[in-house]
Design a protein around this motif. Structure first.
Motif, PDB file in Angstrom:
ATOM      1  N   LYS A   1      59.628  14.974  77.056  1.00 11.51           N
ATOM      2  CA  LYS A   1      58.967  16.153  77.614  1.00 11.51           C
ATOM      3  C   LYS A   1      57.401  16.611  77.192  1.00 11.51           C
ATOM      4  O   LYS A   1      57.211  16.575  78.741  1.00 11.51           O
ATOM      5  N   VAL A   2      57.099  16.698  76.651  1.00 13.45           N
ATOM      6  CA  VAL A   2      55.516  16.567  76.842  1.00 13.45           C
ATOM      7  C   VAL A   2      54.612  15.706  77.895  1.00 13.45           C
ATOM      8  O   VAL A   2      53.842  15.402  78.792  1.00 13.45           O
ATOM      9  N   ILE A   3      55.134  14.533  77.879  1.00 13.54           N
ATOM     10  CA  ILE A   3      55.208  12.727  78.827  1.00 13.54           C
ATOM     11  C   ILE A   3      55.299  13.368  79.852  1.00 13.54           C
ATOM     12  O   ILE A   3      54.094  14.150  81.240  1.00 13.54           O
ATOM     13  N   TYR A   4      56.336  14.326  80.434  1.00 14.32           N
ATOM     14  CA  TYR A   4      56.348  14.451  81.927  1.00 14.32           C
ATOM     15  C   TYR A   4      55.640  15.915  81.845  1.00 14.32           C
ATOM     16  O   TYR A   4      55.230  15.576  83.047  1.00 14.32           O
TER      17      TYR A   4
ATOM     18  N   LEU B   1      52.916  16.935  81.136  1.00 14.09           N
ATOM     19  CA  LEU B   1      51.695  15.887  81.017  1.00 14.09           C
ATOM     20  C   LEU B   1      50.967  15.812  83.039  1.00 14.09           C
ATOM     21  O   LEU B   1      50.878  15.639  83.672  1.00 14.09           O
ATOM     22  N   ILE B   2      52.342  14.548  83.193  1.00 16.54           N
ATOM     23  CA  ILE B   2      52.055  13.944  84.246  1.00 16.54           C
ATOM     24  C   ILE B   2      52.437  15.018  85.356  1.00 16.54           C
ATOM     25  O   ILE B   2      51.804  15.289  86.293  1.00 16.54           O
ATOM     26  N   ASP B   3      53.570  16.071  85.553  1.00 20.15           N
ATOM     27  CA  ASP B   3      53.998  16.906  85.888  1.00 20.15           C
ATOM     28  C   ASP B   3      52.321  17.973  86.240  1.00 20.15           C
ATOM     29  O   ASP B   3      52.175  18.354  86.901  1.00 20.15           O
ATOM     30  N   GLY B   4      51.567  18.171  85.419  1.00 20.19           N
ATOM     31  CA  GLY B   4      50.849  18.961  85.100  1.00 20.19           C
ATOM     32  C   GLY B   4      49.677  18.418  86.215  1.00 20.19           C
ATOM     33  O   GLY B   4      48.314  19.060  87.109  1.00 20.19           O
ATOM     34  N   LEU B   5      49.278  16.812  85.869  1.00 18.41           N
ATOM     35  CA  LEU B   5      48.406  16.435  86.575  1.00 18.41           C
ATOM     36  C   LEU B   5      48.677  15.902  87.612  1.00 18.41           C
ATOM     37  O   LEU B   5      47.516  15.989  89.163  1.00 18.41           O
TER      38      LEU B   5
END
Length: 149
Positions: free
Chosen positions: A42-45, A47-51
């Motif tokens: 969820k954290v990785i997702y 971060l990717i969503d924010g990027l």
């Protein structure tokens, strides 16, 4: 059902309870690991969503900046073309084949007024008129508000 049936029933219940307890133990053992993995992804997702959202907004900003520069260049080019046309129109050349006699008549009039030497004053006044018109047009355009401010 006799003694043997009831013994097998009790044995089956004990075995079944042991299997349920073992299943619950394995579930509880791996549930923490699964929760940890799900939280990590969820954290990785996020971060990717924010990027990707940041890249999208940077792209939108670049498009708006390009539009602004393009419109500014168009405005500057219009100003240069208008100034060049004004300078080009400062020299009067009478044409006799325009279909009306006004050009020829004005040409004769200007030819006869050359001894007054007011053409320099006319050029200065025409240039001043053009500058005044350009400044007034820029003030008018800058006073127009876009949007619902």
């Amino acid at each position: 059902m006799g003694i043997i049936g009831s013994a097998f029933g009790k044995l089956f219940n004990v075995i079944w309870s042991g299997i349920k307890w073992l299943g619950q133990f394995i579930k509880n053992l791996f549930q923490g690991l699964i929760d940890l993995l799900v939280g990590f992804f969820k954290v990785i997702y996020a971060l990717i969503d924010g990027l990707l959202y940041l890249l999208y907004k940077i792209g939108m900003l670049a498009v708006k900046l390009f539009e602004l520069l393009f419109e500014t260049a168009k405005l500057l080019w219009s100003l240069v073309v208008g100034f060049a046309r004004t300078l080009a129109s400062l020299s009067y050349s009478p044409r006799g084949s325009s279909g009306t006699g006004y050009s020829e008549m004005l040409g004769k009039l200007f030819a006869n007024l050359s001894f007054l030497q007011i053409d320099v004053v006319a050029y200065i006044l025409l240039f001043g008129l053009w500058i005044f018109t350009a400044v007034a047009a820029m003030k008018l355009l800058s006073s127009i508000r876009v949007g619902g401010d």
